[in-house]
Design an enzyme around this catalytic site. Structure first.
Site, PDB file in Angstrom:
ATOM      1  CG  HIS A 207      -0.150   0.204   2.515  1.00 15.25           C
ATOM      2  ND1 HIS A 207       0.528  -0.819   3.122  1.00 15.25           N
ATOM      3  CD2 HIS A 207       0.068   1.304   3.274  1.00 15.25           C
ATOM      4  CE1 HIS A 207       1.116  -0.356   4.218  1.00 15.25           C
ATOM      5  NE2 HIS A 207       0.860   0.926   4.325  1.00 15.25           N
TER       6      HIS A 207
HETATM    7  C1  UD1 Z   1      -1.620   4.920   6.608  1.00 11.48           C
HETATM    8  C2  UD1 Z   1      -0.281   5.326   7.231  1.00 11.48           C
HETATM    9  C3  UD1 Z   1       0.756   4.247   6.957  1.00 11.48           C
HETATM   10  C4  UD1 Z   1       0.265   2.877   7.384  1.00 11.48           C
HETATM   11  C5  UD1 Z   1      -1.086   2.612   6.743  1.00 11.48           C
HETATM   12  C6  UD1 Z   1      -1.659   1.281   7.159  1.00 11.48           C
HETATM   13  C7  UD1 Z   1       0.181   7.722   7.257  1.00 11.48           C
HETATM   14  C8  UD1 Z   1       1.009   8.790   6.659  1.00 11.48           C
HETATM   15  N1  UD1 Z   1       0.226   6.564   6.642  1.00 11.48           N
HETATM   16  O1  UD1 Z   1      -1.435   4.879   5.199  1.00 11.48           O
HETATM   17  O2  UD1 Z   1       1.930   4.536   7.679  1.00 11.48           O
HETATM   18  O3  UD1 Z   1       1.192   1.908   7.007  1.00 11.48           O
HETATM   19  O4  UD1 Z   1      -1.999   3.665   7.111  1.00 11.48           O
HETATM   20  O5  UD1 Z   1      -2.852   1.007   6.506  1.00 11.48           O
HETATM   21  O6  UD1 Z   1      -0.443   7.953   8.264  1.00 11.48           O
HETATM   22  N2  UD1 Z   1      -8.972   4.679   2.765  1.00 11.48           N
HETATM   23  C9  UD1 Z   1     -10.216   4.068   2.732  1.00 11.48           C
HETATM   24  N3  UD1 Z   1     -10.724   3.630   3.919  1.00 11.48           N
HETATM   25  C10 UD1 Z   1     -10.099   3.777   5.108  1.00 11.48           C
HETATM   26  C11 UD1 Z   1      -8.845   4.412   5.113  1.00 11.48           C
HETATM   27  C12 UD1 Z   1      -8.308   4.865   3.955  1.00 11.48           C
HETATM   28  O7  UD1 Z   1     -10.813   3.907   1.684  1.00 11.48           O
HETATM   29  O8  UD1 Z   1     -10.633   3.341   6.144  1.00 11.48           O
HETATM   30  C13 UD1 Z   1      -8.371   5.122   1.479  1.00 11.48           C
HETATM   31  C14 UD1 Z   1      -8.656   6.565   1.150  1.00 11.48           C
HETATM   32  O9  UD1 Z   1      -8.780   6.662  -0.216  1.00 11.48           O
HETATM   33  C15 UD1 Z   1      -7.393   7.273   1.564  1.00 11.48           C
HETATM   34  C16 UD1 Z   1      -6.327   6.218   1.281  1.00 11.48           C
HETATM   35  O10 UD1 Z   1      -6.967   4.971   1.579  1.00 11.48           O
HETATM   36  O11 UD1 Z   1      -7.195   8.451   0.876  1.00 11.48           O
HETATM   37  C17 UD1 Z   1      -5.084   6.364   2.112  1.00 11.48           C
HETATM   38  O12 UD1 Z   1      -5.411   6.424   3.501  1.00 11.48           O
HETATM   39  P1  UD1 Z   1      -4.427   7.206   4.532  1.00 11.48           P
HETATM   40  O13 UD1 Z   1      -4.915   7.050   5.915  1.00 11.48           O
HETATM   41  O14 UD1 Z   1      -4.221   8.597   4.030  1.00 11.48           O
HETATM   42  O15 UD1 Z   1      -3.044   6.484   4.344  1.00 11.48           O
HETATM   43  P2  UD1 Z   1      -2.666   4.926   4.215  1.00 11.48           P
HETATM   44  O16 UD1 Z   1      -2.158   4.695   2.856  1.00 11.48           O
HETATM   45  O17 UD1 Z   1      -3.775   4.056   4.718  1.00 11.48           O
END
Ligand code: UD1
Length: 351
Positions: A207
């Site tokens: 991811h």
């Molecule tokens: C975050 C953490 C990363 C961790 C990862 C585990 C940061 C900078 N990054 O990355 O260190 O390894 O979590 O999963 O904090 N989304 C959904 N549903 C959710 C959550 C996210 O659809 O419940 C999608 C959204 O499109 C969002 C994208 O995932 O924009 C990224 O989510 P985000 O929390 O920004 O970062 P992660 O890539 O999950």
């Protein structure tokens, strides 16, 4: 009574916080503790299911910040968490890991003069293109109590000029959670239900923006995975970010979404116990995660980490982890070494 606010936000926080809450609950005569969920992760499979699996209490407060750019997400957390700090007036804020919620809540609390403790302090990849590295540096420089998982972390903090009396080497709470749930996970029947035999499949998680946000990089990794999957099925519980990018680039043809487990087989994100069950029975784990490098080391399962560097070098030194970056040929070379019976054997398997 001493009042602590514990912070969780994203999936990797939950398994670190669970044993801390359990321990604090045993001291409830002296310590009052509240759980704040920032809402950084919000999907059932990315958040709620972990609370169930880990027996964690429902958060007292959910900031419901959701997704956004780094600045948006960090800012929203800070605005909402400041209100909580002002109304609750805690003696200490406790953060775990290295996600945006960790850093945002640390900055907010410190600016209000509240002491902050960081669990999993001192990890460093020295790679400033990783948002987590920025989060780790900002958090550690501000914190009053730094709880570390290994000797490298202590060394990193001291080299950065952090006073020795703030650093406490306490071990790894995420591994406490793993050891507590290992037996329960081993009793699940997921592999049988999927028609899989133990040690005859691989597990994949991926991811990181560095791997999934660039079309060419993602294609190279997927080409490697396709070749590996000709020798054994790869189970891929897909992160929402990766799913979005695969759809954007039109790469769906790399995956098998049918009922039978073969090729690179996609599933929804899994709960904690199901995922642990799959990992402990896997022949190989391919990942770009941080925590999974440590979990595979403890489980003694070979791990190929598709990143150029790691903030957890101890997993390569005493564990089963090999760093391969995201080059197709290197991924293939190291994966085939494992499949041909030449995996490195760690010496830190715990029972
Ligand atoms: C975050 C953490 C990363 C961790 C990862 C585990 C940061 C900078 N990054 O990355 O260190 O390894 O979590 O999963 O904090 N989304 C959904 N549903 C959710 C959550 C996210 O659809 O419940 C999608 C959204 O499109 C969002 C994208 O995932 O924009 C990224 O989510 P985000 O929390 O920004 O970062 P992660 O890539 O999950």
């Amino acid at each position: 009574m001493f009042k602590i606010i514990n912070i969780v936000g994203a999936r990797p926080n939950f398994m670190k916080m669970a044993p801390i809450i359990e321990a604090l609950t045993q001291h409830s005569a002296f310590i009052q503790h509240l759980l704040v969920h920032t809402g950084q992760h919000y999907d059932e499979k990315m958040s709620k299911s972990f609370f169930k699996d880990l027996g964690m209490p429902v958060p007292d407060i959910n900031l419901e910040v959701g997704s956004g750019s780094h600045a948006e997400q960090t800012a929203k957390i800070m605005v909402e968490f400041e209100k909580v700090c002002l109304s609750e007036n805690p003696d200490l804020v406790l953060v775990v890991g290295d996600v945006n919620s960790t850093m945002a809540c640390t900055i907010t609390a410190k600016k209000l003069g509240i002491k902050v403790a960081h669990v999993e302090a001192g990890l460093r990849s020295r790679d400033m293109s990783m948002p987590e590295e920025i989060n780790r540096l900002c958090t550690d420089v501000l914190c009053d109590y730094l709880f570390t998982t290994d000797c490298f972390a202590n060394g990193n903090l001291k080299a950065e000029g952090i006073a020795e009396e703030k650093i406490y080497f306490v071990g790894n709470v995420m591994i406490d959670t793993l050891l507590k749930h290992k037996k329960m996970a081993s009793e699940l029947t997921l592999t049988q239900a999927l028609g899989l035999k133990a040690k005859e499949y691989a597990v994949l998680t991926m991811h990181r923006p560095g791997n999934v946000d660039d079309r060419g990089v993602l294609k190279g990794i997927l080409d490697a995975l396709k070749e590996i999957s000709e020798r054994l099925p790869i189970i891929f519980p897909i992160h929402p970010r990766t799913k979005k990018m695969i759809e954007k680039f039109g790469f769906q043809h790399y995956f098998n979404e049918t009922g039978d487990v073969e090729g690179v087989w996609l599933t929804e994100p899994l709960g904690y116990l199901e995922f642990l069950h799959l990992n402990m029975n896997a022949c190989l784990v391919l990942t770009d995660s941080g925590g999974l490098q440590e979990e595979t080391t403890v489980l003694g399962v070979p791990c190929i980490t598709m990143r150029p560097n790691t903030e957890r070098p101890i997993t390569c030194e005493v564990g089963t982890n090999v760093m391969v970056g995201n080059d197709k040929d290197i991924i293939l070379k190291e994966a085939f070494k494992v499949l041909d019976g030449h995996a490195i054997k760690g010496n830190l398997v715990m029972h």
